[in-house]
Design a protein around this motif. Structure first.
Motif, PDB file in Angstrom:
ATOM      1  N   TYR A  41      -3.019   6.520   3.816  1.00  0.00           N
ATOM      2  CA  TYR A  41      -2.834   5.365   2.949  1.00  0.00           C
ATOM      3  C   TYR A  41      -3.597   5.549   1.639  1.00  0.00           C
ATOM      4  O   TYR A  41      -4.704   6.092   1.605  1.00  0.00           O
ATOM      5  CB  TYR A  41      -3.314   4.086   3.626  1.00  0.00           C
TER       6      TYR A  41
ATOM      7  N   THR B 148      -4.648   3.011  -1.763  1.00  0.00           N
ATOM      8  CA  THR B 148      -4.665   1.601  -2.156  1.00  0.00           C
ATOM      9  C   THR B 148      -4.248   1.387  -3.594  1.00  0.00           C
ATOM     10  O   THR B 148      -3.955   0.268  -3.989  1.00  0.00           O
ATOM     11  CB  THR B 148      -6.062   1.000  -1.954  1.00  0.00           C
TER      12      THR B 148
ATOM     13  N   GLN C  19       0.843  -1.185   0.000  1.00  0.00           N
ATOM     14  CA  GLN C  19       0.000   0.000   0.000  1.00  0.00           C
ATOM     15  C   GLN C  19       0.880   1.238   0.000  1.00  0.00           C
ATOM     16  O   GLN C  19       1.906   1.294   0.665  1.00  0.00           O
ATOM     17  CB  GLN C  19      -0.901   0.014   1.222  1.00  0.00           C
TER      18      GLN C  19
ATOM     19  N   LYS D 172       1.614   5.463   0.476  1.00  0.00           N
ATOM     20  CA  LYS D 172       1.266   6.533   1.405  1.00  0.00           C
ATOM     21  C   LYS D 172       1.314   7.853   0.658  1.00  0.00           C
ATOM     22  O   LYS D 172       2.308   8.181   0.010  1.00  0.00           O
ATOM     23  CB  LYS D 172       2.223   6.558   2.598  1.00  0.00           C
TER      24      LYS D 172
ATOM     25  N   ARG E  18       4.954   2.407   2.664  1.00  0.00           N
ATOM     26  CA  ARG E  18       4.997   2.444   4.124  1.00  0.00           C
ATOM     27  C   ARG E  18       6.373   2.116   4.676  1.00  0.00           C
ATOM     28  O   ARG E  18       6.692   2.466   5.811  1.00  0.00           O
ATOM     29  CB  ARG E  18       3.961   1.484   4.700  1.00  0.00           C
TER      30      ARG E  18
END
Length: 284
Positions: free
Chosen positions: A263, A265, A191, A193, A240
């Motif tokens: 976050y 996706t 994921q 950021k 991340r």
């Protein structure tokens, strides 16, 4: 080649779903929700093969909702359902893998979530209730999540009467694991950021980020709500694992900088230049 890989993923996902149903959940009177739950309960009550009920419920739902889904989705869903039904019929004579309640809930949920997630990721579906949910959303503007929650609440309540309250409670846990793992498969481990940096030294911070982390940054124009002063904001997307280092680099240049991170996706596209540089070259 991409289409071949997609159909390979569809096949693997469908087989995993069938294995989770026939080798873990159904022999132990547990369900997960949707058409698969109805198939397991129908098999328990009337002795009808799971694959037959599964196929008989899913195909009408697919044909009914197909015009809202597109040709590609219909074909891939039909293929996934056919593979799942065949795998269910072949696995039906086999014994359950485990009778441990903990392992049933854990691995039953993991297998179904992984299988469904792979099928959805490849552009198909294995549950007719999700197709009907899309139709209800288009036709009556009912949110898909609300429709699925209502339908599965009824199905899981029915499981308490067909099996037992305890089995229904275990089934709720399975349903939760399945839904979470589907999200995990679709979103993936990596994921991103989204980071917004407010600093009194934006150019220095930006240059340091590019030099040390090789990240693509974008300068955005902003205005202070209290002071009215115009300033540059730094926007970038990282992962991340890189974020702690990014934060360290920013603070080493400007200890009073404000960092906002959230976050994301999915990101798409290749940024060869940041937007500020593109606008500057165009004279804007």
């Amino acid at each position: 080649m991409k289409k071949l890989i997609d159909y390979l993923i569809l096949t693997v996902g469908a087989i995993i779903v069938a294995a989770g149903l026939e080798l873990i959940l159904a022999p132990n009177s547990l369900v997960d929700g949707g058409v698969t739950a109805l198939a397991i309960m129908g098999n328990y009550l009337f002795g009808v093969p799971i694959w037959l009920i599964y196929f008989a419920l899913n195909i009408p739902a697919l044909l009914f909702c197909g015009k809202y889904m597109g040709k590609r989705f219909v074909i891939r869903t039909l293929y996934a359902n056919a593979v799942t039904s065949i795998a269910l019929s072949l696995l039906a004579p086999m014994q359950a893998i485990t009778s441990s309640e903990v392992l049933i809930v854990l691995y039953g949920g993991l297998m179904l979530g992984l299988g469904v997630g792979l099928v959805v990721k490849a552009g198909g579906a294995v549950d007719g209730t999700e197709m009907i949910a899309v139709w209800a959303q288009r036709k009556f503007h009912i949110p898909i999540s609300t429709f699925l929650l209502a339908v599965n609440a009824v199905i899981l309540t029915g499981a308490a009467f067909v099996f037992s309250l305890e089995q229904a409670m275990f089934s709720v846990a399975v349903f939760y694991i399945v839904s979470k793992l589907i999200d995990f498969v679709l979103d993936g481990l990596n994921q991103g950021k989204s980071v917004m940096i407010i600093s009194d030294a934006p150019h220095e911070v930006g240059a340091k980020l590019i030099e040390e982390l090789d990240v693509q940054i974008t300068y955005l124009y902003g205005q202070g709500g209290y002071t009215g002063d115009e300033r540059l904001l730094i926007y970038c997307i990282t992962n991340r694992f890189m974020y702690p280092k990014l934060k360290e680099v920013v603070m080493s240049v400007d200890s009073s900088a404000v960092i906002e991170a959230s976050y994301v996706t999915e990101t798409a596209g290749v940024k060869k230049q940041n937007f500020f540089e593109v606008n500057r070259e165009n004279g804007k």
